[in-house]
Design an enzyme around this catalytic site. Structure first.
Site, PDB file in Angstrom:
ATOM      1  N   LEU A   7       0.694  -1.225  -0.094  1.00 46.53           N
ATOM      2  CA  LEU A   7       0.198   0.087   0.039  1.00 46.53           C
ATOM      3  C   LEU A   7       0.921   1.367  -0.067  1.00 46.53           C
ATOM      4  O   LEU A   7       2.071   1.107   0.176  1.00 46.53           O
ATOM      5  CB  LEU A   7      -0.935   0.092   1.159  1.00 46.53           C
ATOM      6  CG  LEU A   7      -1.838  -1.172   1.485  1.00 46.53           C
ATOM      7  CD1 LEU A   7      -2.546  -1.339   2.475  1.00 46.53           C
ATOM      8  CD2 LEU A   7      -2.872  -1.072   0.424  1.00 46.53           C
ATOM      9  N   PRO A   8       0.203   2.239  -0.330  1.00 43.34           N
ATOM     10  CA  PRO A   8       0.969   3.736  -0.457  1.00 43.34           C
ATOM     11  C   PRO A   8       1.779   4.227   0.623  1.00 43.34           C
ATOM     12  O   PRO A   8       2.821   4.823   0.583  1.00 43.34           O
ATOM     13  CB  PRO A   8       0.071   4.680  -1.250  1.00 43.34           C
ATOM     14  CG  PRO A   8      -1.126   3.643  -1.883  1.00 43.34           C
ATOM     15  CD  PRO A   8      -1.138   2.652  -0.933  1.00 43.34           C
ATOM     16  N   THR A  29       6.149   0.439   2.223  1.00 42.58           N
ATOM     17  CA  THR A  29       7.017   1.039   2.978  1.00 42.58           C
ATOM     18  C   THR A  29       6.339   2.330   3.845  1.00 42.58           C
ATOM     19  O   THR A  29       5.985   3.086   2.966  1.00 42.58           O
ATOM     20  CB  THR A  29       8.097   1.776   1.864  1.00 42.58           C
ATOM     21  OG1 THR A  29       8.856   0.459   1.237  1.00 42.58           O
ATOM     22  CG2 THR A  29       9.161   2.726   2.669  1.00 42.58           C
ATOM     23  N   LYS A  61      14.847  -0.580   5.532  1.00 41.66           N
ATOM     24  CA  LYS A  61      14.289  -0.129   4.366  1.00 41.66           C
ATOM     25  C   LYS A  61      14.651   1.473   4.085  1.00 41.66           C
ATOM     26  O   LYS A  61      15.444   1.827   2.908  1.00 41.66           O
ATOM     27  CB  LYS A  61      12.920  -0.349   4.090  1.00 41.66           C
ATOM     28  CG  LYS A  61      12.362   0.318   2.765  1.00 41.66           C
ATOM     29  CD  LYS A  61      12.881  -0.475   1.680  1.00 41.66           C
ATOM     30  CE  LYS A  61      12.373   0.421   0.185  1.00 41.66           C
ATOM     31  NZ  LYS A  61      10.947   0.213  -0.011  1.00 41.66           N
ATOM     32  N   LYS A  66       9.109  10.375  -0.711  1.00 38.00           N
ATOM     33  CA  LYS A  66       8.394   9.721   0.405  1.00 38.00           C
ATOM     34  C   LYS A  66       9.422   8.859   1.307  1.00 38.00           C
ATOM     35  O   LYS A  66       9.206   9.292   2.608  1.00 38.00           O
ATOM     36  CB  LYS A  66       7.300   8.628  -0.155  1.00 38.00           C
ATOM     37  CG  LYS A  66       6.587   8.107   1.052  1.00 38.00           C
ATOM     38  CD  LYS A  66       5.692   6.792   0.614  1.00 38.00           C
ATOM     39  CE  LYS A  66       6.102   5.599   1.237  1.00 38.00           C
ATOM     40  NZ  LYS A  66       5.236   4.442   0.682  1.00 38.00           N
TER      41      LYS A  66
END
Length: 295
Positions: free
Chosen positions: A66-67, A97, A172, A247
């Site tokens: 998902l975003p 992420t 990450k 992001k």
């Protein structure tokens, strides 16, 4: 009997990941808000569902891509409350992420319901998602990590347990901060060579065999025409978009502030990608290798 996996979020990354689960013999219950994406998943052998709640019924695993963290928490805990619909013995694997806090909140909410969730953000990009060669950076217990192996190994080749819940997200953002730094360095070095009369392919070949070698140069050369099939050679279309790198760098800077860390290179990378996105509204949707255009 085939294991059932609900896959939620079938975008550029999730679509390829779901296909690899199908190839590995899983029954994939697919859900996405975009009808065209869901139809494409159906064509690949997934079983489409009209809602996330319907998709998770009777499954053994739930995988989400998902975003952002708000969407993850709203799906599982708040607005949709999907944790209350997922079978208690199913394992939740969130590959989005997001901030470590989002993953910890998901892990805690799952545990309160007698369930298990792990964070498993990915690295490798769209090509690796399609090829089943992703790297997974997981946060959770060893037992949950072991349970996730059949699913993760169907989608990736490098699977790591970074630590407890949220640790996968920290790994990450550290990785992607470094990726941004060496992509920028690679781009400006190549452009410097070109500005001084060098062929970018020749310079790339020299640096590949020298101390300047790095992943961006070897696997994702940002100079157009040097690497066949690269995003740079497709006018920076497709791949890992600038707005997604922004992001991830934003998440890294949040972690920097919370931990009082010192990351001048990461902060500069964040600033440069922000400037690149602002320079032209279209840049945000280009591949992150397009940072070369700044130079």
């Amino acid at each position: 009997m085939s294991k059932k996996v609900a896959f939620i979020g079938l975008g550029n990354m999730g679509g390829g990941m779901a296909v690899n689960l199908i190839k590995a013999g899983f029954d994939v219950h697919a859900f996405d808000l975009m009808p065209a994406v869901l139809a494409a998943a159906k064509d690949e052998g997934a079983i489409p569902f009209d809602s996330a709640e319907a998709a998770v019924e009777g499954v053994d695993f739930v995988v989400s891509m998902l975003p952002n963290g708000t969407i993850v928490e709203n799906l599982y805990i708040h607005q949709t409350g999907l944790l209350d619909k997922i079978p208690n013995d199913a394992l939740v694997i969130d590959c989005s992420t997001v901030a470590a806090e989002n993953s910890r909140n998901l892990g805690k909410a799952a545990a309160e319901r007698g369930m298990v969730a792990i964070d498993a953000p990915v690295s490798g990009g769209i090509a690796a998602a399609a090829g089943g060669t992703l790297a997974f950076m997981c946060g959770g217990s060893q037992a949950a990590f072991d349970r996730a192996q059949p699913v993760l190994s169907a989608m990736g080749t490098n699977i790591f347990l970074a630590g407890e819940s949220g640790a996968g997200q920290i790994a990450k953002i550290c990785n992607n901060m470094l990726l941004a730094v060496h992509m920028i360095g690679t781009a400006e070095a190549l452009q410097l060579g070109v500005n001084n009369g060098l062929d970018p392919a020749v310079l790339s070949g020299i640096m590949l065999k020298s101390s300047g070698n790095n992943w961006s140069l070897e696997k994702y050369n940002p100079y157009p025409g040097v690497m066949e099939g690269s995003a740079a050679s497709r006018d920076y279309q497709g791949g890992f978009m600038v707005k997604l790198m922004q992001k991830d760098l934003g998440l890294a800077m949040d972690a920097v502030a919370k931990s009082q860390s010192v990351t001048p290179m990461g902060a500069l990378a964040n600033s440069l990608y922000g400037a690149h996105a602002k320079a032209d509204a279209r840049n945000a949707d280009l591949d992150f290798a397009s940072i070369l255009k700044m130079f």
